[in-house]
Design an enzyme around this catalytic site. Structure first.
Site, PDB file in Angstrom:
ATOM      1  N   GLY A   1     -31.304  56.026  76.467  1.00 58.99           N
ATOM      2  CA  GLY A   1     -32.517  56.358  75.730  1.00 58.99           C
ATOM      3  C   GLY A   1     -33.309  55.094  75.465  1.00 58.99           C
ATOM      4  O   GLY A   1     -32.815  53.980  75.687  1.00 58.99           O
TER       5      GLY A   1
ATOM      6  N   ILE B   1     -32.296  53.990  69.424  1.00 60.22           N
ATOM      7  CA  ILE B   1     -31.651  53.082  70.380  1.00 60.22           C
ATOM      8  C   ILE B   1     -32.064  51.639  70.103  1.00 60.22           C
ATOM      9  O   ILE B   1     -31.235  50.714  70.162  1.00 60.22           O
ATOM     10  CB  ILE B   1     -31.998  53.491  71.826  1.00 60.22           C
ATOM     11  CG1 ILE B   1     -31.281  54.788  72.194  1.00 60.22           C
ATOM     12  CG2 ILE B   1     -31.639  52.377  72.811  1.00 60.22           C
ATOM     13  CD1 ILE B   1     -29.767  54.695  72.202  1.00 60.22           C
TER      14      ILE B   1
ATOM     15  N   GLU C   1     -31.930  55.504  52.985  1.00 57.63           N
ATOM     16  CA  GLU C   1     -32.341  54.963  54.287  1.00 57.63           C
ATOM     17  C   GLU C   1     -33.840  55.157  54.482  1.00 57.63           C
ATOM     18  O   GLU C   1     -34.451  56.065  53.934  1.00 57.63           O
ATOM     19  CB  GLU C   1     -31.541  55.621  55.417  1.00 57.63           C
ATOM     20  CG  GLU C   1     -31.656  57.140  55.489  1.00 57.63           C
ATOM     21  CD  GLU C   1     -32.671  57.593  56.521  1.00 57.63           C
ATOM     22  OE1 GLU C   1     -33.246  56.729  57.204  1.00 57.63           O
ATOM     23  OE2 GLU C   1     -32.895  58.803  56.631  1.00 57.63           O
TER      24      GLU C   1
ATOM     25  N   THR D   1     -35.242  66.115  63.110  1.00 56.00           N
ATOM     26  CA  THR D   1     -34.482  64.883  63.327  1.00 56.00           C
ATOM     27  C   THR D   1     -33.032  65.255  63.616  1.00 56.00           C
ATOM     28  O   THR D   1     -32.684  66.436  63.657  1.00 56.00           O
ATOM     29  CB  THR D   1     -34.539  63.971  62.091  1.00 56.00           C
ATOM     30  OG1 THR D   1     -33.696  64.519  61.058  1.00 56.00           O
ATOM     31  CG2 THR D   1     -35.962  63.832  61.548  1.00 56.00           C
ATOM     32  N   CYS D   2     -32.181  64.247  63.758  1.00 53.94           N
ATOM     33  CA  CYS D   2     -30.773  64.547  64.031  1.00 53.94           C
ATOM     34  C   CYS D   2     -30.095  65.217  62.839  1.00 53.94           C
ATOM     35  O   CYS D   2     -29.084  65.898  63.001  1.00 53.94           O
ATOM     36  CB  CYS D   2     -30.026  63.277  64.422  1.00 53.94           C
ATOM     37  SG  CYS D   2     -30.078  61.967  63.182  1.00 53.94           S
TER      38      CYS D   2
END
Length: 416
Positions: free
Chosen positions: A185, A190, A110, A49-50
């Protein structure tokens, strides 16, 4: 075989390192097959992931994994080593549980990471690299995440990356409502960002994507326009706010493109949030005067606002995880004993059949049944006592003391 987690995350490595070790969709299956076919691991799943890249494996050669990880990304393992963590057995299980529950996220509590973890497991399952151990690990992982979220308020008032992007935009512009927004994206991130920005009713919203067909359903939900990525050089100057999150291995927005855009805008500022790893925007753009560029790491301060309200829930969540780790390790250790238990039972069955065969032959000869039964019972007793008595007789003094303790415990003996 050993359960092991190896990786980097936002705690241990800056974005400049994380983007070099990300596994794009086009490389993920190749990496999973390399890991398992090379015998470095019998099972493997990759979470990329990021904020993190992690390998979850069942391996016999943990020391070889970091070298493979570096080699796959064409990096020197010595340069990568300071950022890597390696977590064996219960630490690996604890880490997986904490990640899925949102306790290890940049945004405490999260929920997006749970979906990303499920996607990683689905990809490994489709690639055929999941086995019994990892299946059980992730089954427990998702169960623990559900329990943490239902039993605590760890996710209450959580500020998502998408919401943080809106907050940052509001610091740059007096009103988002007056700005034109471009989203590059068409993935989940997004979609989340568009949801948050749409709530502010910006002047215009547009989605740019490599394939416009994939972007169109998303754009229609928000009454947004659609353009291909190839149109960006001509279109980017029309937008005040740009949010980008693609899986492109190379930057999409370069310094030259944005310099031209700023000139066309007569130096009106552009606000850009780059949520991609690897980055979609060239790093040099950060040096431009009229561009406000924020990366994933730059959002950290915003997403930590309000964290005090959730920190009190962490102890309760950690207690749930601690109990779950103990349960999982108990299952894993029990599974590791299966071959030993099976071997004991097989040996006992061989001894039983051998003595029974002797008894049948003796009875067929007409021997006294009582004597036959007595001989069979003595034979079985001698067979089962041979291993422990032989071990005691041939052990060193140090080994003998431990054997006496174990045999006494196993057989309930109380030697004088």
């Amino acid at each position: 075989m050993q359960l092991l987690t190896l990786g980097v995350n936002h705690h241990t490595a800056p974005l400049a390192i994380r983007e070099q070790v990300a596994f794009g969709p086009d490389k993920l299956v190749q990496a999973l097959h390399e890991l398992t076919l090379s015998k470095r691991a019998s099972e493997a799943a990759i979470l990329s992931t990021c904020n993190r890249t992690e390998l979850y494996v069942n391996t016999v050669s943990p020391d070889a994994l970091s070298q493979w990880f570096a080699d796959f990304h064409h990096l020197d393992v010595r340069e990568l080593a300071p950022y890597l963590y390696t977590l064996p057995r219960e630490k690996a299980a604890q880490h997986a549980f904490r990640v899925a529950a949102g306790l290890d996220s940049m945004v405490l509590g999260e929920t997006q990471i749970l979906g990303q973890m499920k996607q990683a497991v689905a990809a490994a399952e489709e690639a055929g690299t999941l086995g019994l151990l990892l299946h059980k690990l992730f089954q427990r992982t998702f169960s623990v995440a559900k329990e943490v979220r239902s039993s605590t308020e760890i996710g209450a008032n959580s500020v998502s990356m998408a919401a943080a992007a809106v907050r940052l935009a509001e610091r740059i512009f007096p009103s988002v409502k007056e700005q034109a927004c471009l989203f590059i994206g068409a993935g989940e991130m997004i979609e989340l960002c568009m949801t948050h920005f749409a709530a502010q009713h910006p002047r215009r919203m547009t989605v740019a994507n490599r394939t416009t067909e994939r972007a169109r359903p998303l754009a229609e939900r928000f009454n947004a326009g659609v353009i291909p990525l190839t149109a960006l050089p001509d279109e980017v100057a029309a937008y005040d706010i740009i949010i980008t999150s693609t899986a492109s291995p190379l930057p999409i927005l370069g310094k030259g493109m944005l310099e031209r855009a700023i000139r066309q805008r007569r130096h009106r500022p552009i606000f850009i949030v780059d949520l991609a790893v690897p980055r979609d925007v060239e790093a040099e753009v950060a040096d431009m005067n009229d561009v406000f560029l924020y990366s994933v790491d730059d959002l950290g301060q915003v997403v930590r606002e309000g964290m005090d309200n959730r920190v009190a829930q962490v102890a309760q969540a950690e207690a749930i995880i601690e109990t779950s780790v103990a349960s999982f390790i108990h299952w894993m250790e029990g599974r590791e004993l299966v071959p030993v238990i099976r071997g004991l039972r097989d040996a006992a069955e061989r001894h039983r059949r051998h003595e029974l065969d002797k008894a049948h032959k003796a009875l067929a000869r007409g021997d006294d049944p009582h004597a036959v039964l007595d001989a069979m019972s003595h034979g079985l007793a001698n067979k089962f006592l041979h291993a422990p008595t032989h071990g005691l007789s041939h052990a060193t003094p140090e080994e003998r003391a431990e054997l006496v303790r174990l045999i006494s415990q196993l057989y309930g003996l109380h030697p004088e």
